[in-house]
Design a protein around this motif. Structure first.
Motif, PDB file in Angstrom:
ATOM      1  N   THR A 148      35.360  21.108  73.008  1.00 41.76           N
ATOM      2  CA  THR A 148      34.044  20.657  73.351  1.00 41.76           C
ATOM      3  C   THR A 148      33.914  20.141  74.806  1.00 41.76           C
ATOM      4  OG1 THR A 148      34.547  18.304  72.381  1.00 41.76           O
ATOM      5  CG2 THR A 148      33.743  19.969  70.968  1.00 41.76           C
ATOM      6  N   SER A 205      29.189  22.552  72.749  1.00 42.19           N
ATOM      7  CA  SER A 205      28.854  21.549  71.719  1.00 42.19           C
ATOM      8  C   SER A 205      29.762  21.293  70.904  1.00 42.19           C
ATOM      9  CB  SER A 205      27.498  21.983  71.236  1.00 42.19           C
ATOM     10  OG  SER A 205      27.239  22.891  70.427  1.00 42.19           O
ATOM     11  N   ALA A 206      29.527  20.044  70.072  1.00 48.76           N
ATOM     12  CA  ALA A 206      30.485  19.744  69.030  1.00 48.76           C
ATOM     13  C   ALA A 206      29.837  20.528  67.626  1.00 48.76           C
ATOM     14  CB  ALA A 206      30.149  18.204  68.516  1.00 48.76           C
ATOM     15  N   GLN A 208      31.656  24.015  68.115  1.00 47.68           N
ATOM     16  CA  GLN A 208      32.919  23.900  67.553  1.00 47.68           C
ATOM     17  C   GLN A 208      33.084  24.039  65.948  1.00 47.68           C
ATOM     18  OE1 GLN A 208      34.833  19.814  67.649  1.00 47.68           O
ATOM     19  NE2 GLN A 208      36.683  20.633  68.244  1.00 47.68           N
ATOM     20  N   ASP A 212      41.369  14.603  70.921  1.00 43.53           N
ATOM     21  CA  ASP A 212      41.206  14.753  71.955  1.00 43.53           C
ATOM     22  C   ASP A 212      42.043  14.215  73.031  1.00 43.53           C
ATOM     23  OD1 ASP A 212      39.028  16.350  71.652  1.00 43.53           O
ATOM     24  OD2 ASP A 212      37.635  14.865  72.367  1.00 43.53           O
ATOM     25  N   SER A 225      38.457  12.908  76.075  1.00 44.47           N
ATOM     26  CA  SER A 225      37.106  13.115  75.606  1.00 44.47           C
ATOM     27  C   SER A 225      35.914  13.084  76.635  1.00 44.47           C
ATOM     28  CB  SER A 225      36.644  12.162  74.448  1.00 44.47           C
ATOM     29  OG  SER A 225      37.308  12.261  73.303  1.00 44.47           O
ATOM     30  N   GLN A 243      39.617  18.501  75.095  1.00 41.07           N
ATOM     31  CA  GLN A 243      38.704  18.260  73.997  1.00 41.07           C
ATOM     32  C   GLN A 243      38.756  19.221  72.873  1.00 41.07           C
ATOM     33  OE1 GLN A 243      34.911  17.286  75.885  1.00 41.07           O
ATOM     34  NE2 GLN A 243      35.790  17.036  77.887  1.00 41.07           N
ATOM     35  N   ARG A 295      37.646  12.299  68.646  1.00 37.65           N
ATOM     36  CA  ARG A 295      37.720  12.021  70.066  1.00 37.65           C
ATOM     37  C   ARG A 295      38.953  11.213  70.558  1.00 37.65           C
ATOM     38  NH1 ARG A 295      32.984  11.182  67.630  1.00 37.65           N
ATOM     39  NH2 ARG A 295      31.157  12.759  68.262  1.00 37.65           N
ATOM     40  N   LYS A 307      34.547  13.656  65.174  1.00 36.21           N
ATOM     41  CA  LYS A 307      33.663  14.824  65.659  1.00 36.21           C
ATOM     42  C   LYS A 307      32.945  15.383  64.611  1.00 36.21           C
ATOM     43  CE  LYS A 307      35.863  16.004  69.973  1.00 36.21           C
ATOM     44  NZ  LYS A 307      36.386  17.352  70.803  1.00 36.21           N
TER      45      LYS A 307
END
Length: 155
Positions: free
Chosen positions: A76, A81-82, A85, A115, A118, A126, A131, A137
């Protein structure tokens, strides 16, 4: 007297090494390939042979050799974007689960639980489902759900 460990040369080399591995020789930003993942996994008639038919056979390894899918992940960060993901995770886990029996895939491992950084700009730092402060996330819950849905009862 030994010098205390710190960022110095070793830290600089580690950072340079990570940057080299994450970016290779690219001079352009990361690009998302939009080709269907199945195109690379399931090959039909007229396509070049896949891993089982070419690489493993050439090495003298049997087609029954169990495969392990390791270090898969989607980073990410800025422009990544999350939510994407989660989409990539669900897609890949679904494909791997669907092909597991046919291709003797025994193991799937996501790349990183947490991560490395982050707040950075490099997606390679990431890749985690959490995070760097261990807050989840959206992919964390998605992965939990995917694993629960595919786990064998009693295990």
């Amino acid at each position: 007297m030994a010098r205390p460990a710190g960022p110095g040369v070793a830290g600089s080399i580690a950072r340079a090494g990570n940057n080299f591995r994450s970016r290779g020789f690219r001079r352009t930003p990361y690009r998302v390939r939009r080709k269907p993942l199945l195109q690379h996994v399931e090959r039909g008639p007229g396509h070049p042979p896949g891993l089982r038919e070419s690489s493993l056979a050439a090495a003298g390894l049997p087609a029954t050799l169990p495969l392990h899918i390791t270090e898969h992940g989607w980073g990410t960060g800025p422009g990544r974007s999350a939510e994407r993901q989660v989409e990539v995770l669900e897609l890949v886990v679904g494909i791997v689960a669907g092909l597991a029996e046919r291709l003797a895939i025994e193991v799937y491992e996501y790349h990183a639980l947490r991560d490395a950084d982050s707040g950075g700009v490099e997606p390679v730092f990431q890749l985690g489902l959490l995070r760097d402060d261990y807050t989840p996330k959206p992919a964390f819950e998605a992965y939990r759900r995917l694993i629960a849905a595919r786990s064998l009862s009693g295990r």
